[in-house]
Scaffold this motif. Structure first.
Motif, short mmCIF file in Angstrom:
data_model
loop_
_atom_site.label_atom_id
_atom_site.label_comp_id
_atom_site.label_asym_id
_atom_site.label_seq_id
_atom_site.Cartn_x
_atom_site.Cartn_y
_atom_site.Cartn_z
N GLU A 395 3.18 1.48 2.44
CA GLU A 395 2.19 1.77 1.66
C GLU A 395 2.67 2.30 0.25
O GLU A 395 2.01 1.55 -0.89
CB GLU A 395 1.18 2.73 2.24
CG GLU A 395 0.51 2.39 3.59
CD GLU A 395 1.50 2.61 4.71
OE1 GLU A 395 1.00 2.37 5.76
OE2 GLU A 395 2.61 3.19 4.59
N ALA A 490 -0.56 -3.43 2.65
CA ALA A 490 -0.67 -2.12 3.24
C ALA A 490 -1.25 -1.11 2.24
O ALA A 490 -1.98 -0.01 2.67
CB ALA A 490 0.70 -1.71 3.56
N TYR A 491 -0.92 -1.04 0.99
CA TYR A 491 -1.38 -0.11 0.26
C TYR A 491 -3.03 -0.37 -0.13
O TYR A 491 -3.62 0.76 -0.03
CB TYR A 491 -0.65 -0.29 -1.25
CG TYR A 491 -1.44 0.22 -2.36
CD1 TYR A 491 -1.86 1.65 -2.48
CD2 TYR A 491 -1.97 -0.39 -3.40
CE1 TYR A 491 -2.20 2.17 -3.55
CE2 TYR A 491 -2.83 -0.01 -4.47
CZ TYR A 491 -2.84 1.50 -4.63
OH TYR A 491 -3.44 1.93 -5.61
N SER A 494 -4.82 1.13 2.67
CA SER A 494 -4.71 2.83 2.81
C SER A 494 -5.84 3.44 1.80
O SER A 494 -5.89 4.68 1.89
CB SER A 494 -3.38 3.26 2.31
OG SER A 494 -2.89 3.08 1.13
#
Length: 610
Positions: A395, A490-491, A494
């Protein structure tokens, strides 16, 4: 109350010193008057570091309950003011050098950029999501006034006499469908505590992150993006999509006098983040968060060159044409006047000038960059670590890649250029090529993009994963390995919603509570059902015009819609009330025509509270 809070902070401090957080994320930095100590906001660690310049190490750390959003030191050097960047915003007053929290002052939503008056009696604070500036009476220890400004105040600077406060507003306000769309610099008279003028920056100005003043207070300098949003996005070179600029404002005349391109012809200087002026007024220093460098500009020589160009001393009617036109960038204006210094660390944000050195808070490497500034400046930099090196999670690497313009063609822009604040939109319309030409669409927030397919306003990308990879390929013109694009996925996954400023103590107001019932009555929930407030489908709700008439658009989530104005696919609706009334004539976008004015207001309040 304060003593109890300090006990909690003391325990938190012991834990913070015993266990290092994964990432420090230095974002803001300020030096004391003695030139011995730097105070660094370690944003994701929820603390401030006191860095001894001579010893080149952290001497103390001051834990906080909220992420530090900005720093200021009192004129006498006895107090450090730290804004706690949370929805229930506070200013923490720390005694120096002990770091003891001696007061907590309530302000607005997500406070940043505190500025102390020259006499030390008043503190000004930008409340980013309240769209206000708090005026704090430091003797009384409380907010004395609130001044409304344009949109998302991000930074402020006070004239040396304390008479004028200039505020940089991050984003444009108003319809994105207009021919002229630009963020503004607000000028506040501190005696009357009133906004006296909004200075519009050149057309396409957005992401106005920082502003500073010359030592004599005559000129202000704001760094930002100038987007060429009226062009089709089929190339990047020579600033075709975005240029990175420095705007010069005449403080006494309260007007923009020129905007200077910070890029070179074949090499962008992406995402300027902070700007500072040396105490002698000789140099301007700009941090470039996207290209991991700083610019050092000969300020006197710049003004001498600008005197010969449009802006200074030009009749207002001519200056207006300069201001609104999207002319080709002039890459010659800084030739021979500026040096670009590559830093060892990554993601420089806040700057502090101490003596002949500039110190940069290097967000992604957890370090402080140091560069000598002056006639004998050698053009080299070094990085001073604030803590042990930590490997990036997927992330965190995705966050870095999202902000890293070195991965784009000629370093012109990064993903964050058009999504400048935690992947939220820039307030502009863009004519992307994914659904044809001549049909610009408003930038979207990337919050919940992966959880609410399809992607893009037209729904032309079936999933956000497809859109991320296409973005690197056809927006940054630099395809990336799957490991990189997966990290960006993924970032984005999140990201968490920020609580709305319309909430009261974290709950719906009385008006929003009534609006929740109106939401059901008007049938809004049929297309925007909780918990995501979207049915994940496309629909024609009668908002299309021209060649977009009768076109189906993706049903967007309403979560955090308070943050994403203007509205509709082309950004023509400035307010939520406009969406519900002016641009819903046939009740295809919720049955609102029979609602009372009070019900419309309550419905808007509810939607904006999500």
């Amino acid at each position: 109350m304060i003593r109890e809070g300090m006990c909690v902070l003391a325990v938190a401090g012991a834990l913070a010193l015993a266990v290092d957080p994964p990432y420090l994320s230095p974002s803001a930095i300020v030096g004391d008057k003695a030139g011995k100590t730097l105070y660094v906001a370690e944003r994701t660690a929820n603390r401030v570091a006191a860095f001894d310049i001579a010893a080149a190490k952290v001497e103390k750390r001051y834990p906080l309950p909220d992420p530090p959003g900005g720093l200021a030191i009192s004129p006498d050097g006895s107090r450090l003011y730290v804004t706690g960047a949370s929805p229930a915003g506070k200013v923490f007053v720390l005694a120096l050098p002990s770091g003891e929290v001696v007061n907590e002052i309530a302000v607005g939503h997500t406070p940043v950029s505190p500025v102390a008056s020259p006499d030390g009696k008043v503190l000004y604070v930008c409340n980013q999501f309240s769209n206000t500036v708090s005026v704090i009476d430091l003797a009384a220890g409380k907010e004395a006034a609130v001044i409304r400004v344009s949109r998302e105040p991000a930074d402020a600077a006070l004239t040396p006499d304390g008479k004028r406060l200039l505020v940089a507003n991050l984003l444009p306000a108003g319809p994105a469908s207009a021919d002229y769309v630009a963020a503004r610099v607000s000028i506040i008279d501190t005696d009357s505590r009133k906004l006296v003028k909004d200075v519009s920056l050149p057309n396409g100005s957005t992401a106005v992150r920082a502003i500073c003043l010359s030592p004599d207070g005559r000129h202000a300098y704001a760094v930002h993006i100038q987007a060429h949003f009226q062009l089709v996005t089929f190339q990047l070179d020579r600033g075709w999509m975005n240029t990175n600029v420095l705007s010069v404002i005449d403080v006494e005349g309260q007007e923009l006098v020129n905007t200077v391109v910070l890029d070179d012809k074949d090499l962008g200087a992406a995402n300027p983040w902070d700007v500072a002026c040396t105490a002698d007024g000789r140099y301007l220093v700009v941090s470039h968060a996207g290209t991991h460098e700083i610019s050092v500009i000969d300020r006197g020589a710049l003004h001498a060159r600008l005197q010969k160009r449009i802006g200074f001393g030009i009749a207002p009617e001519h200056r207006s044409s300069f201001q609104t036109a999207l002319a080709p960038p002039d890459f010659r204006i800084l030739a021979g006047l500026r040096s670009r210094v590559k830093l060892e660390g990554n993601g420089p944000r806040g700057l502090a000038l101490v003596g002949t050195k500039v110190y940069a808070a290097e967000y992604f490497s957890g370090s402080i960059g140091v560069v000598e500034v002056g006639p004998k400046e050698k053009g080299s930099a070094r990085a001073l670590a604030l803590g042990p090196d930590q490997p990036m999670s997927i992330e965190r690497r995705g966050e870095f890649l999202f902000h890293d313009a070195s991965k784009s063609f000629q370093q012109w822009q990064s993903c964050s250029t058009c999504h400048p604040d935690q992947a939220r939109p820039d307030g502009l319309n863009w004519d992307l090529l994914n659904d044809g030409v001549g049909n610009p669409k408003n930038s979207k927030s990337l919050l919940l993009a992966h959880q609410t397919p399809p992607a893009m306003i037209s729904g032309v990308r079936e999933r956000a994963e497809v859109a991320v990879r296409a973005g690197f390929r056809v927006i940054l013109f630099s395809p990336r390995p799957e490991a990189d694009t997966a990290a960006v996925d993924a970032y984005l996954k999140s990201l968490q919603p920020v609580p709305s400023p319309y909430l009261v103590n974290g709950k719906l107001s009385a008006a929003a509570g009534r609006g929740q019932e109106v939401f059901r009555k008007a049938g809004c929930g049929s297309c925007h059902p909780p918990p995501l407030y979207t049915d994940l489908r496309k629909a024609d709700v009668g908002t299309g015009t021209g060649n977009e008439a009768r076109r189906e658009f993706d049903t967007p989530t309403l979560i955090e819609v308070w943050r994403t104005a203007p509205y509709l696919y082309d950004g023509r609706a400035v307010t939520m009330r406009d969406v519900l009334t002016r641009y819903n004539p046939k009740d295809a976008h919720g049955v609102t025509s029979r609602l009372t004015q009070q019900e419309i207001d309550d419905l808007a309040e509810f939607v904006l509270s999500l």
